[in-house]
Design an enzyme around this catalytic site. Sequence first.
Site, PDB file in Angstrom:
ATOM      1  N   LYS A 171      -4.122  -2.116 -11.895  1.00  0.00           N
ATOM      2  CA  LYS A 171      -4.469  -3.536 -12.021  1.00  0.00           C
ATOM      3  C   LYS A 171      -5.321  -3.993 -10.839  1.00  0.00           C
ATOM      4  CE  LYS A 171      -0.055  -4.735 -12.280  1.00  0.00           C
ATOM      5  NZ  LYS A 171       0.586  -3.400 -12.219  1.00  0.00           N
ATOM      6  N   ARG A 209       5.604 -11.609 -14.951  1.00  0.00           N
ATOM      7  CA  ARG A 209       6.353 -10.365 -15.114  1.00  0.00           C
ATOM      8  C   ARG A 209       7.645 -10.564 -15.895  1.00  0.00           C
ATOM      9  NH1 ARG A 209       4.051  -7.549 -10.234  1.00  0.00           N
ATOM     10  NH2 ARG A 209       4.984  -5.494 -10.070  1.00  0.00           N
ATOM     11  N   ARG A 249      -0.753   6.375  -3.317  1.00  0.00           N
ATOM     12  CA  ARG A 249      -1.557   5.165  -3.046  1.00  0.00           C
ATOM     13  C   ARG A 249      -1.651   4.892  -1.544  1.00  0.00           C
ATOM     14  NH1 ARG A 249      -0.375  -0.203  -6.311  1.00  0.00           N
ATOM     15  NH2 ARG A 249       1.771   0.192  -5.674  1.00  0.00           N
ATOM     16  N   ARG A 292       2.288   1.478   1.478  1.00  0.00           N
ATOM     17  CA  ARG A 292       3.293   0.427   1.290  1.00  0.00           C
ATOM     18  C   ARG A 292       4.702   1.001   1.410  1.00  0.00           C
ATOM     19  NH1 ARG A 292       1.610  -2.643  -4.112  1.00  0.00           N
ATOM     20  NH2 ARG A 292       3.849  -2.565  -4.390  1.00  0.00           N
ATOM     21  N   ARG A 308      11.374   0.260  -9.946  1.00  0.00           N
ATOM     22  CA  ARG A 308      10.286  -0.627 -10.382  1.00  0.00           C
ATOM     23  C   ARG A 308       9.937  -0.360 -11.838  1.00  0.00           C
ATOM     24  NH1 ARG A 308       6.500   0.732  -5.519  1.00  0.00           N
ATOM     25  NH2 ARG A 308       4.884  -0.465  -6.571  1.00  0.00           N
TER      26      ARG A 308
HETATM   27  P1  ADP Z   1      -1.465  -1.620  -9.622  1.00  0.00           P
HETATM   28  O1  ADP Z   1      -2.227  -2.765  -8.998  1.00  0.00           O
HETATM   29  O2  ADP Z   1      -1.412  -1.710 -11.106  1.00  0.00           O
HETATM   30  O3  ADP Z   1      -0.115  -1.431  -9.011  1.00  0.00           O
HETATM   31  P2  ADP Z   1      -3.419   0.090  -8.238  1.00  0.00           P
HETATM   32  O4  ADP Z   1      -4.728  -0.463  -8.647  1.00  0.00           O
HETATM   33  O5  ADP Z   1      -2.944  -0.206  -6.870  1.00  0.00           O
HETATM   34  O6  ADP Z   1      -2.287  -0.282  -9.327  1.00  0.00           O
HETATM   35  O7  ADP Z   1      -3.486   1.692  -8.451  1.00  0.00           O
HETATM   36  C1  ADP Z   1      -2.375   2.525  -8.112  1.00  0.00           C
HETATM   37  C2  ADP Z   1      -2.896   3.841  -7.531  1.00  0.00           C
HETATM   38  O8  ADP Z   1      -3.519   4.615  -8.569  1.00  0.00           O
HETATM   39  C3  ADP Z   1      -3.946   3.676  -6.430  1.00  0.00           C
HETATM   40  O9  ADP Z   1      -3.767   4.692  -5.477  1.00  0.00           O
HETATM   41  C4  ADP Z   1      -5.280   3.846  -7.184  1.00  0.00           C
HETATM   42  O10 ADP Z   1      -6.304   4.393  -6.330  1.00  0.00           O
HETATM   43  C5  ADP Z   1      -4.900   4.836  -8.269  1.00  0.00           C
HETATM   44  N1  ADP Z   1      -5.631   4.617  -9.537  1.00  0.00           N
HETATM   45  C6  ADP Z   1      -5.997   3.444 -10.100  1.00  0.00           C
HETATM   46  N2  ADP Z   1      -6.635   3.641 -11.275  1.00  0.00           N
HETATM   47  C7  ADP Z   1      -6.651   4.987 -11.481  1.00  0.00           C
HETATM   48  C8  ADP Z   1      -7.166   5.838 -12.513  1.00  0.00           C
HETATM   49  N3  ADP Z   1      -7.787   5.335 -13.594  1.00  0.00           N
HETATM   50  N4  ADP Z   1      -7.006   7.175 -12.370  1.00  0.00           N
HETATM   51  C9  ADP Z   1      -6.365   7.697 -11.288  1.00  0.00           C
HETATM   52  N5  ADP Z   1      -5.867   6.947 -10.276  1.00  0.00           N
HETATM   53  C10 ADP Z   1      -6.009   5.610 -10.367  1.00  0.00           C
HETATM   54  P1  ADP Z   2       2.987  -2.960  -8.232  1.00  0.00           P
HETATM   55  O1  ADP Z   2       1.908  -3.404  -9.142  1.00  0.00           O
HETATM   56  O2  ADP Z   2       2.693  -1.681  -7.526  1.00  0.00           O
HETATM   57  O3  ADP Z   2       4.347  -2.988  -8.857  1.00  0.00           O
HETATM   58  P2  ADP Z   2       3.070  -5.529  -6.811  1.00  0.00           P
HETATM   59  O4  ADP Z   2       2.319  -5.656  -5.551  1.00  0.00           O
HETATM   60  O5  ADP Z   2       2.559  -6.223  -8.010  1.00  0.00           O
HETATM   61  O6  ADP Z   2       3.196  -3.965  -7.047  1.00  0.00           O
HETATM   62  O7  ADP Z   2       4.579  -5.986  -6.586  1.00  0.00           O
HETATM   63  C1  ADP Z   2       5.364  -5.510  -5.526  1.00  0.00           C
HETATM   64  C2  ADP Z   2       6.762  -6.109  -5.615  1.00  0.00           C
HETATM   65  O8  ADP Z   2       6.668  -7.540  -5.461  1.00  0.00           O
HETATM   66  C3  ADP Z   2       7.475  -5.906  -6.942  1.00  0.00           C
HETATM   67  O9  ADP Z   2       8.185  -4.671  -6.986  1.00  0.00           O
HETATM   68  C4  ADP Z   2       8.419  -7.113  -6.973  1.00  0.00           C
HETATM   69  O10 ADP Z   2       9.544  -6.910  -6.122  1.00  0.00           O
HETATM   70  C5  ADP Z   2       7.572  -8.206  -6.330  1.00  0.00           C
HETATM   71  N1  ADP Z   2       6.781  -8.987  -7.321  1.00  0.00           N
HETATM   72  C6  ADP Z   2       5.421  -9.066  -7.406  1.00  0.00           C
HETATM   73  N2  ADP Z   2       5.043  -9.881  -8.391  1.00  0.00           N
HETATM   74  C7  ADP Z   2       6.186 -10.335  -8.975  1.00  0.00           C
HETATM   75  C8  ADP Z   2       6.463 -11.204 -10.073  1.00  0.00           C
HETATM   76  N3  ADP Z   2       5.478 -11.800 -10.785  1.00  0.00           N
HETATM   77  N4  ADP Z   2       7.766 -11.434 -10.386  1.00  0.00           N
HETATM   78  C9  ADP Z   2       8.777 -10.866  -9.690  1.00  0.00           C
HETATM   79  N5  ADP Z   2       8.583 -10.033  -8.654  1.00  0.00           N
HETATM   80  C10 ADP Z   2       7.303  -9.766  -8.280  1.00  0.00           C
END
Ligand code: ADP
Ligand code: ADP
Length: 208
Positions: free
Chosen positions: A15, A90, A124, A152, A163
Site C-alpha cells: 500500500k 481497518r 522491509r 520497524r 497482524r
Molecule cells: P504496506 O504499506 O501495505 O504495509 P509496503 O508498501 O510497506 O506495504 O511493502 C511491504 C514490503 O514489501 C516493502 O519492503 C516493499 O518494498 C515490498 N514490496 C511492495 N510491493 C512489492 C511487490 N509488488 N513485490 C515485492 N515486494 C514488494
Molecule cells: P502495515 O500496513 O504493515 O500493517 P501500518 O503502518 O498500517 O502497517 O500499521 C501498523 C500498526 O498500527 C498496526 O499493526 C496497528 O497496530 C496500527 N494501526 C494502523 N492503522 C490502524 C487502523 N486504521 N486501525 C487500527 N490500528 C491501526
Amino acid sequence: MKGSIVLFGPPGAGKGTQATRIVEYTSKPQVSTGDMLRAALSNGTELGLEAKSFMEAGELVPDGVILRLISERLKMDDARNGVLFDGFPRTIAQAEELAKIAEVSAVISIQVPDDSIVQRIVGRRMDPETGEIFHVDFKPAPESIVNRLVQRKDDNESTVRNRLKAYHEQTSPLATWYDNQGLLIRVNGEQTIKQVGDEIFSQMFSVR
Ligand code: ADP
Ligand code: ADP
C-alpha cells in the site's frame, strides 16, 4: 477524481509503496494511520502512548483513537479535495464513521496471499530521511544509503502473525462491505512493483 481513495490490503501488501505514484498523479495527500501513530509515538504524545502496546503486539489500535486522529487530519486544508487513505479504515466501525465525514470514491484492494506477506514484512526497510520503503531482496536500496536504513519494531515474524490474524478477522470483511457499494477495485499484488502500479492505473484512471 472527486473524493477520497482508499488503499486496502493486508500488512505488507504494498500500500505504502503504491501510494507514492498515486499521490503524484492525483495530488491528494497520503493519509497513513500507521505513519501518524508512529509519529505520535516518537513524539511521546498521549495518543501515542495509548496506541503503543497494541502496535507492538500487532493488534489493532482501538477505533476511538484512530477516529480522533482521522477527524483532526481531515480538517486540514490540503484534505478538502479528498485524500489517499493508506491503512485506514481497518474495521467496519471505522468505515461507517468515515462515511459520515468524507466521501470515498474508490477502494483499491491489493491482494497478496499470507505466504508472501511474512517475507515482505521481515525484509522491509525504511529510509528515515526520505520515508522511502525498500526491501532487502525485492527493492534493494542504493549502496550509499544502506547504512542508514531502519527496520520497524513490529516487522518481525511473531508480530506479523498477529497482524495477519487481525487482518483476517477484523479488516478483510470490509472488502465485501465496500464491494456491495460498488467501490472495490481488485488488483493482483503478486507482481512486480511496476506491474501492480500499472494495473492500478489502468483500472482506476485508464492510463498506464
Ligand atoms: P504496506 O504499506 O501495505 O504495509 P509496503 O508498501 O510497506 O506495504 O511493502 C511491504 C514490503 O514489501 C516493502 O519492503 C516493499 O518494498 C515490498 N514490496 C511492495 N510491493 C512489492 C511487490 N509488488 N513485490 C515485492 N515486494 C514488494
Ligand atoms: P502495515 O500496513 O504493515 O500493517 P501500518 O503502518 O498500517 O502497517 O500499521 C501498523 C500498526 O498500527 C498496526 O499493526 C496497528 O497496530 C496500527 N494501526 C494502523 N492503522 C490502524 C487502523 N486504521 N486501525 C487500527 N490500528 C491501526
